[in-house]
Design a protein around this motif. Structure first.
Motif, PDB file in Angstrom:
ATOM      1  N   ASN A  47      -3.536  10.912   1.245  1.00 26.46           N
ATOM      2  CA  ASN A  47      -3.054  10.701   2.823  1.00 26.46           C
ATOM      3  C   ASN A  47      -3.654  11.244   3.657  1.00 26.46           C
ATOM      4  OD1 ASN A  47      -1.442  13.394   2.737  1.00 26.46           O
ATOM      5  ND2 ASN A  47       0.771  12.446   2.712  1.00 26.46           N
ATOM      6  N   ARG A  53      -0.757  14.157  -0.071  1.00 24.36           N
ATOM      7  CA  ARG A  53      -0.225  13.361  -1.491  1.00 24.36           C
ATOM      8  C   ARG A  53      -1.592  12.651  -1.967  1.00 24.36           C
ATOM      9  NH1 ARG A  53       4.821   9.181   0.728  1.00 24.36           N
ATOM     10  NH2 ARG A  53       6.420  11.593   0.261  1.00 24.36           N
ATOM     11  N   TYR A  57      -3.859  10.936  -4.820  1.00 22.54           N
ATOM     12  CA  TYR A  57      -4.005   9.496  -5.917  1.00 22.54           C
ATOM     13  C   TYR A  57      -5.271   9.931  -6.722  1.00 22.54           C
ATOM     14  CZ  TYR A  57      -0.022   9.136  -2.829  1.00 22.54           C
ATOM     15  OH  TYR A  57       1.320   8.838  -2.278  1.00 22.54           O
ATOM     16  N   SER A  96       1.114   3.299   5.350  1.00 23.96           N
ATOM     17  CA  SER A  96       1.756   3.973   4.719  1.00 23.96           C
ATOM     18  C   SER A  96       2.240   3.820   3.144  1.00 23.96           C
ATOM     19  CB  SER A  96       2.885   4.682   5.079  1.00 23.96           C
ATOM     20  OG  SER A  96       3.794   3.216   6.195  1.00 23.96           O
ATOM     21  N   ARG A 108       3.199   3.940  -1.131  1.00 22.93           N
ATOM     22  CA  ARG A 108       2.390   4.556  -1.970  1.00 22.93           C
ATOM     23  C   ARG A 108       1.573   3.525  -2.772  1.00 22.93           C
ATOM     24  NH1 ARG A 108       2.222   5.377  -7.781  1.00 22.93           N
ATOM     25  NH2 ARG A 108       2.015   7.361  -8.546  1.00 22.93           N
ATOM     26  N   ASP A 109       1.485   2.947  -3.295  1.00 23.19           N
ATOM     27  CA  ASP A 109       0.848   1.519  -3.735  1.00 23.19           C
ATOM     28  C   ASP A 109      -0.167   0.629  -3.148  1.00 23.19           C
ATOM     29  OD1 ASP A 109       3.876  -0.726  -5.120  1.00 23.19           O
ATOM     30  OD2 ASP A 109       3.019   1.236  -5.682  1.00 23.19           O
ATOM     31  N   TYR A 137      -2.301   3.065  -1.135  1.00 22.62           N
ATOM     32  CA  TYR A 137      -3.292   3.657  -1.228  1.00 22.62           C
ATOM     33  C   TYR A 137      -4.845   3.096  -2.294  1.00 22.62           C
ATOM     34  CZ  TYR A 137      -1.283   7.312   1.060  1.00 22.62           C
ATOM     35  OH  TYR A 137      -0.194   7.715   2.484  1.00 22.62           O
ATOM     36  N   TYR A 138      -4.367   1.973  -3.314  1.00 25.89           N
ATOM     37  CA  TYR A 138      -4.993   1.726  -5.081  1.00 25.89           C
ATOM     38  C   TYR A 138      -5.179   0.627  -4.367  1.00 25.89           C
ATOM     39  CZ  TYR A 138      -1.583   5.197  -7.689  1.00 25.89           C
ATOM     40  OH  TYR A 138      -1.237   6.137  -7.800  1.00 25.89           O
TER      41      TYR A 138
END
Length: 125
Positions: A51, A56, A58, A101, A103-104, A106-107
């Motif tokens: 991030n 953060r 991943y 923003s 979390r999901d 980022y992938y």
């Protein structure tokens, strides 16, 4: 934002490489950055992401415990330290930046707006 990936090369299995993603633009520190890779004949896949603050990270399951992503916002650079490399890590590695923003996200490659040119990593057995 313009991105320049570097650090790829040829390494034996079990070896290490550190990729760098250098960015231009004063707002780089506000962007999430991801690394993706594409092996010959395969689709591009997610490797790791970080991030905006570096707080953060991943990882794809396939690299967890072997790769580490980090960033130095003062240098406008994101790093991917790759240890215990395997032949299946052979690919062109791309860095990408996006402003989002959640979390999901980022992938997902489609969430990233800016892409570097790629750097080739070849791991010999």
């Amino acid at each position: 934002v313009q991105l320049q990936a570097s650090g790829g090369g040829l390494v034996q299995a079990g070896g290490s490489l550190r990729l760098s993603c250098a960015a231009s633009g004063r707002t780089f520190s506000t962007y999430a950055v991801g690394w993706f890779r594409q092996a010959p004949g395969k689709e591009r896949e997610f490797v790791a992401a970080i991030n905006w603050s570096g707080g953060r990270t991943y990882y794809a399951d396939s690299v967890k415990g072997r790769f580490t992503i980090s960033r130095d916002n003062a240098k406008n650079t994101v790093y991917l330290q790759m240890n215990s490399l395997k032949p299946e890590d052979t690919a062109v590695y791309y860095c990408a930046a996006g402003y989002f923003s959640g979390r999901d996200y980022y992938y997902l490659s489609e969430r990233y707006d800016y892409w570097g040119q790629g750097t080739l990593v070849t791991v010999s057995s």
